[in-house]
Scaffold this motif. Structure first.
Motif, short mmCIF file in Angstrom:
data_model
loop_
_atom_site.label_atom_id
_atom_site.label_comp_id
_atom_site.label_asym_id
_atom_site.label_seq_id
_atom_site.Cartn_x
_atom_site.Cartn_y
_atom_site.Cartn_z
N LEU A 102 11.93 -61.94 1.96
CA LEU A 102 10.80 -62.16 0.86
C LEU A 102 11.63 -62.70 -0.42
O LEU A 102 11.23 -63.40 -1.23
N MET A 103 12.91 -62.17 -0.67
CA MET A 103 13.72 -62.67 -1.76
C MET A 103 14.00 -64.14 -1.57
O MET A 103 13.59 -64.86 -2.38
N LEU A 104 14.43 -64.45 -0.25
CA LEU A 104 14.97 -65.77 -0.32
C LEU A 104 13.59 -66.73 -0.20
O LEU A 104 13.66 -68.06 -0.70
N ALA A 105 12.56 -66.42 0.41
CA ALA A 105 11.43 -67.23 0.42
C ALA A 105 11.04 -67.49 -0.97
O ALA A 105 10.14 -68.29 -1.22
N ASN A 106 11.36 -66.73 -2.13
CA ASN A 106 10.96 -66.98 -3.48
C ASN A 106 11.97 -67.34 -4.38
O ASN A 106 11.93 -67.24 -5.49
N GLY A 107 13.01 -67.82 -3.92
CA GLY A 107 14.13 -68.60 -4.38
C GLY A 107 14.97 -67.48 -5.06
O GLY A 107 15.77 -67.93 -6.06
N VAL A 108 14.99 -66.42 -4.61
CA VAL A 108 15.99 -65.39 -5.27
C VAL A 108 17.19 -65.43 -4.31
O VAL A 108 17.21 -65.10 -3.24
N THR A 109 18.30 -65.86 -4.69
CA THR A 109 19.70 -65.97 -4.09
C THR A 109 20.62 -65.14 -4.23
O THR A 109 21.82 -64.98 -3.75
N GLY A 110 20.29 -64.05 -5.16
CA GLY A 110 21.51 -63.01 -5.32
C GLY A 110 20.86 -61.85 -6.19
O GLY A 110 19.81 -61.97 -6.69
N ILE A 111 21.21 -60.76 -5.34
CA ILE A 111 20.68 -59.45 -6.06
C ILE A 111 21.78 -58.59 -6.55
O ILE A 111 22.90 -58.44 -5.66
N ARG A 112 21.41 -57.62 -7.57
CA ARG A 112 22.33 -56.29 -7.53
C ARG A 112 21.54 -55.26 -6.96
O ARG A 112 20.45 -55.00 -7.81
N ASP A 113 22.00 -54.69 -5.90
CA ASP A 113 21.11 -53.44 -5.55
C ASP A 113 21.92 -52.26 -6.02
O ASP A 113 22.87 -51.71 -6.06
N MET A 114 20.56 -51.53 -6.81
CA MET A 114 21.11 -50.36 -7.66
C MET A 114 20.93 -48.99 -6.94
O MET A 114 20.98 -48.02 -7.44
N SER A 115 20.95 -49.13 -5.56
CA SER A 115 20.91 -47.79 -4.78
C SER A 115 21.50 -48.13 -3.23
O SER A 115 20.71 -48.04 -2.35
N ALA A 116 22.74 -48.63 -3.16
CA ALA A 116 23.13 -49.34 -2.07
C ALA A 116 24.09 -48.44 -1.22
O ALA A 116 25.13 -48.97 -0.49
N ASP A 117 24.24 -47.21 -1.33
CA ASP A 117 24.80 -46.10 -0.77
C ASP A 117 24.18 -45.05 -0.35
O ASP A 117 23.17 -44.86 -0.83
N CYS A 118 24.66 -44.28 0.63
CA CYS A 118 24.18 -42.91 0.69
C CYS A 118 25.17 -41.81 0.63
O CYS A 118 26.35 -42.07 0.54
N TRP A 119 24.66 -40.60 0.51
CA TRP A 119 25.41 -39.27 0.62
C TRP A 119 25.73 -38.96 2.23
O TRP A 119 24.94 -38.99 2.70
N GLU A 120 26.92 -38.55 2.26
CA GLU A 120 27.19 -38.37 3.75
C GLU A 120 26.73 -36.64 3.85
O GLU A 120 27.00 -35.91 2.69
N PRO A 121 26.30 -36.00 4.98
CA PRO A 121 26.20 -36.93 6.32
C PRO A 121 24.85 -38.02 6.18
O PRO A 121 23.83 -37.59 5.54
#
Length: 498
Positions: A102-121
């Motif tokens: 959806l991002m690329l289809a709308n011309g968005v070619t870059g993002i900053r993901d503000m929750s891109a990791d998880c807590w282990e386990p």
């Protein structure tokens, strides 16, 4: 006479033989208007020549002889840099790839993901940093349609436990002491995140120690401000970007100091202290707005190069949750059924706001727009972000929605384009590669059918997207959208939670 003709022909053949071979390129966009937000220049009748994923040359149309493997007739069209969404959420396993498409289809070619990791386990839903890095590799290699994952944050960090934590979390995941604050910065640096994403319930000792440790490790801290600290002080301490149209609204009012002190008194456990009411926050931030206080705060943000990402759409949702046209947005067909169901629940909760209270939310939303204009006029560095995948924040489409809200705030189209292109590139330290249209930059481009400088809404009128020099035609982009609509029409609503 015959001898003369033969001589002339011989001369012509010789002249042609000495002409250099035309330069060869992978892609050419010919006879178009180039809009470069970085330089603030719009240049008509230009040809963009692309090789090896980068812009090789920009020249007046009809000048240089060239051969291109692919060619786009840019007559009557406008080319802007690829758009960037600087507050997105894609790291949810069942919806990540749809979000990227959806991002690329709308011309968005870059993002900053503000929750891109998880807590282990690690669980089954939230993706972790190694999985997101693999997605980034696939996208840049052309194996998957999507935007560049330009900066990837930690999970939410705050002193109070969050909903993202496992059932029996390590206490250090919710740092409540200075030692734990420093420890979590070291741990997140080791995990390889690009920044620490903060939330509002932070103990002062842990937040300050985490900031100091992160600074020593050259690790960015951005996100929500802890409730005890104001925007100016956080900026002085190195908090890199402030998210959402909330904290600045409060700190631009006489109520701001009262609010922060009330929170500190409650954290200290003082007799009679209690958390300030959210209704007071909304009302008094508006009614006690003080332009002199606001100018001082903005001056500190400018001096420290602190960025502001207001995500106005989340406040608009508060206002429009009752509206049928809003709730039945046709773009819902592109969203996973579980997401749609979750959004509906949130809309239903928000719509329970008594009708006589709605003007408060409307005033708060409008005041947020006014503060964004105030910040822009003061020279604060604004970036477009949407909270993509939050309620009614459509991935990709939401960037165009937010740009229109910036226009509603009173910003000029070129400044809005800069907030989605050249300012994010500066924030990322990648102005040599991204954020503009010039020789040597990565060829992330959007070809528009209409001029965005006359109406910023025209950024949604996309004819083609170029990602790393690879052309994605309108038919190709429509294919991405159609595939999502078809897939989600056949997906059970419960599948995301299983």
């Amino acid at each position: 006479m015959r001898r003369i003709l033969i001589s002339v022909l011989a001369l012509l053949v010789a002249a042609c033989a000495t002409l250099p071979e035309p330069a060869r390129y992978d892609l050419a966009i010919t006879n178009t208007t180039v809009i470069d937000p970085q330089s603030r220049i719009s240049s008509p009748k230009q040809t963009i020549l692309i090789s090896g994923g980068r812009i090789a040359a920009i020249a007046p149309a009809g000048g240089e002889r060239f051969y291109a493997q692919d060619e786009v007739d840019g007559s009557g069209k406008f080319v802007i840099p690829g758009l960037m969404n600087m507050h997105a959420h894609s790291a949810v396993a069942p919806v990540a790839e749809a979000t990227f498409a959806l991002m690329l289809a709308n011309g968005v070619t870059g993002i900053r993901d503000m929750s891109a990791d998880c807590w282990e386990p690690r669980g089954e839903i939230f993706l972790c940093i190694d999985q997101m890095r693999e997605y980034a590799r696939k996208i840049e290699a052309g194996e998957l349609d999507g935007p560049r994952l330009l900066r990837l944050s930690s999970p939410i960090v705050q002193s109070a436990p969050t909903w993202q934590l496992p059932e029996s979390p390590d206490p250090a995941f919710s740092p409540a002491t200075a030692e734990q604050g420093a420890q979590i910065a070291r741990m997140l640096k080791q995990r390889g995140v690009d920044l620490i994403k903060t939330y509002d319930r932070f103990h002062p000792d842990s937040y300050l120690a985490m900031l100091a440790a992160a600074s020593a490790l050259d690790l960015e801290v951005s996100g929500h401000l802890p409730i005890f600290i104001g925007s100016a002080e956080a900026s002085r301490l190195g908090h890199r970007s402030i998210e959402h149209a909330r904290d600045l609204l409060t700190d631009c009012s006489r109520f701001g100091e009262v609010y922060r002190e009330g929170n500190m008194a409650t954290l200290r456990g003082e007799d009679g202290a209690s958390w300030p009411k959210q209704d007071d926050l909304r009302v008094l931030s508006v009614t006690q707005f003080d332009p002199e206080i606001c100018a001082q705060v903005m001056g500190v943000l400018v001096a420290n190069s602190t960025y502001y990402v207001p995500t106005h759409g989340t406040r608009e949702m508060d206002v429009r949750a009752r509206e049928d046209t809003y709730r039945n947005d046709p773009r819902l067909k592109y969203m996973h059924p579980f997401v749609v169901g979750d959004w509906k629940k949130d809309l239903d909760r928000t719509a329970q706001i008594p009708a006589d209270q709605l003007p408060k939310f409307q005033a708060y939303y409008r005041h947020g727009l006014a503060i964004t204009k105030f910040a822009s006029d003061a020279g604060v560095k604004l970036m477009i972000g949407t909270d993509a995948n939050d309620t009614m924040m459509f991935p990709g489409f939401g960037v165009h929605d937010e740009m229109k809200r910036f226009a509603e705030a009173g910003l000029e189209p070129m400044d809005i384009l800069r907030a989605a292109t050249s300012v994010p590139a500066e924030y990322l330290g990648r102005t040599a590669d991204l954020g503009g249209i010039a020789k040597g930059k990565i060829a992330d481009l959007v070809v528009l059918n209409s001029d965005p400088l006359t109406d910023i809404g025209n950024t949604a009128d996309i004819d083609a997207v170029v990602f790393g020099g690879r052309l994605r035609s309108r038919d190709y982009l429509d294919g991405l959208l159609d595939a999502l609509a078809e897939r989600h029409s056949e997906t059970p609503a419960s599948s995301l939670s299983e």
